[in-house]
Scaffold this motif. Structure first.
Motif, short mmCIF file in Angstrom:
data_model
loop_
_atom_site.label_atom_id
_atom_site.label_comp_id
_atom_site.label_asym_id
_atom_site.label_seq_id
_atom_site.Cartn_x
_atom_site.Cartn_y
_atom_site.Cartn_z
N LEU A 77 0.83 -1.20 0.00
CA LEU A 77 0.00 0.00 0.00
C LEU A 77 0.87 1.26 0.00
N ALA A 78 1.91 1.27 0.83
CA ALA A 78 2.81 2.42 0.89
C ALA A 78 3.48 2.61 -0.47
N GLY A 79 3.80 1.50 -1.10
CA GLY A 79 4.42 1.56 -2.42
C GLY A 79 3.52 2.21 -3.46
N TRP A 80 2.26 1.85 -3.43
CA TRP A 80 1.30 2.43 -4.37
C TRP A 80 1.32 3.95 -4.30
N PHE A 81 1.32 4.46 -3.05
CA PHE A 81 1.21 5.91 -2.88
C PHE A 81 2.57 6.58 -2.77
N ASP A 82 3.63 5.80 -2.83
CA ASP A 82 4.98 6.31 -2.67
C ASP A 82 5.12 7.03 -1.33
N LEU A 83 4.70 6.34 -0.26
CA LEU A 83 4.76 6.90 1.09
C LEU A 83 5.61 5.99 1.95
N GLU A 84 5.95 6.47 3.15
CA GLU A 84 6.67 5.64 4.11
C GLU A 84 5.77 4.51 4.57
N GLU A 85 6.37 3.37 4.89
CA GLU A 85 5.59 2.29 5.47
C GLU A 85 5.06 2.76 6.82
N ALA A 179 -2.38 12.03 -10.45
CA ALA A 179 -2.51 13.43 -10.84
C ALA A 179 -1.43 13.77 -11.87
N THR A 180 -1.47 14.98 -12.35
CA THR A 180 -0.53 15.42 -13.37
C THR A 180 0.92 15.31 -12.91
N ASP A 181 1.16 15.59 -11.62
CA ASP A 181 2.52 15.55 -11.10
C ASP A 181 2.95 14.14 -10.71
N GLY A 182 2.10 13.15 -10.96
CA GLY A 182 2.49 11.77 -10.71
C GLY A 182 2.03 11.22 -9.37
N ARG A 183 1.56 12.10 -8.48
CA ARG A 183 1.06 11.63 -7.19
C ARG A 183 -0.14 10.72 -7.39
N VAL A 184 -0.11 9.58 -6.72
CA VAL A 184 -1.27 8.68 -6.77
C VAL A 184 -2.32 9.20 -5.81
N LEU A 185 -3.49 9.56 -6.33
CA LEU A 185 -4.53 10.17 -5.52
C LEU A 185 -5.38 9.11 -4.81
N GLU A 186 -5.67 8.05 -5.55
CA GLU A 186 -6.63 7.06 -5.05
C GLU A 186 -6.35 5.71 -5.69
N VAL A 187 -6.55 4.67 -4.94
CA VAL A 187 -6.42 3.33 -5.49
C VAL A 187 -7.69 2.56 -5.13
N SER A 188 -8.29 1.93 -6.11
CA SER A 188 -9.47 1.14 -5.79
C SER A 188 -9.25 -0.31 -6.19
#
Lengths: 210, 210
Positions: A77-85, A179-188
């Motif tokens: 999940l963290a990988g999808w959003f490029d966030l820390e675990e 989004a345009t800048d590559g941020r993953v906004l939502e995953v379903s």
DNA sequence: TAGTGGTCTAGACCACTTC
DNA sequence: AAGTGGTCTAGACCACTAA
């Protein structure tokens, strides 16, 4: 070429513009015109006018959100959003069913990027897709949608919610909205029990322009 | 407009051509220029350069055809090809596996339109896709590919061939290859056991031209 | 018959590259 | 300095539509 074909430069330039549009030549200021290809390039193209087209459900279905929890992101999940675990992510869960017949269509889980947790207050008030509400409330624009389709087995709780037998095969569709800048906004993540949904795509062979 | 903006007709016409290319106006001889939209139309577009892109398999896989039978088309099969029920159709069957590891990837069945039964003599000689050989031998062109993705259960024989447990979930991909005149040339059905293949698609939001 | 968009000529200047 | 593609002016004729 004007002399050779006894026409004005306007006519030659118009003709060249056509060749350029077809991708056969490239024209560069002060350099010249370079032949790039002898045949127009073609490709198989699939087009959807809206993100809803990617959803693929007939208009007569609605998502009934019955779960809302905040969880700590695991590795995937963290990988999808490029966030820390361990980042705290909101998850919505619900059943999509046909409004007329009540036929249970799929179970959907929606993960929302932390910044947009405030979205929860706006969700469920109307029956528009969550990403649509997100786009509006936070003035974001979905630039890219990635789909992953795979098969899986439905177990205990999910099977119960969908009113199917334990161990039924299901089509899992994972959608990642960026989004345009590559941020993953939502995953379903949607699980469609065998026979309740077929995902259809049509590609046509077309000449590419410009 | 030339007077209003103090420019020549050339300039105005160039500007109008831009608006037309963006789909904002429509220009009709002897009628006039009609405003069609105030914003350029956009859509989510997915492109593949070749049909192989739709196949989605890494280059390192090969289809080993082990079955070749002629059968009488049932209702569904006849419907696909728009033929009478009972028409004799050739079916190829085989296992696709990774050439390096030998890992069994999917079981594929390929149905070929009766006119092209002669294709059998050419199949298996090289490891190109069957539709590619068909295009070449019969001078046909695949104009449209329709995909249907669904989930199913793998039973006895199939499970055995793929070396998986009975009752494993699988991703079924049905591909229908059509010619320019709408004739369905070939239909393939591939079953990918759970976890052995994920089907990926990416759509980008783009402005449509012309 | 006036007006539209399409096509075309002849000629001009510009910024830029290459020799 | 010669040559390129880009931009623009001024003017012409055509086929067609609509009042």
């Amino acid at each position: 070429m004007c002399e050779r074909f006894s026409v004005s430069r306007f006519t030659i330039r118009n003709a060249m513009a056509e060749l350029e549009a077809a991708g056969l030549v490239e024209r560069r200021k002060a350099i010249g015109t370079i032949v790039k290809a002898l045949e127009p390039e073609t490709a198989y193209v699939q087009t959807f006018q809206t993100v809803e087209g990617l959803l693929q459900y007939a208009a007569g279905t609605a998502l009934d959100i019955s779960e809302m929890i905040e969880l700590q992101a695991g590795a995937e999940l963290a990988g999808w959003f490029d966030l820390e675990e361990g980042a705290r992510i909101v998850r919505l869960g619900g059943l999509r069913s046909e409004t007329e017949t009540g036929r249970k269509f799929c179970w959907t889980e929606i993960y929302i990027r932390p910044e947009f947790s405030g979205l929860l207050e706006h969700v469920g008030l109307d029956d528009r897709p969550v990403h649509k509400t997100l786009e509006e409330v936070f003035d974001e624009k979905v630039q890219k949608v990635e789909l992953e389709l795979s098969a899986c087995m439905l177990s205990g709780k999910r099977a119960e919610q969908l009113e199917i037998e334990e161990g039924t095969a299901a089509l899992r569709v994972v959608r990642q909205y960026s989004a345009t800048d590559g941020r993953v906004l939502e995953v379903s993540v949607s699980d469609h029990p065998e026979d309740r949904h077929t995902f259809r795509l049509e590609f046509s062979y077309e000449t590419l322009v410009s």
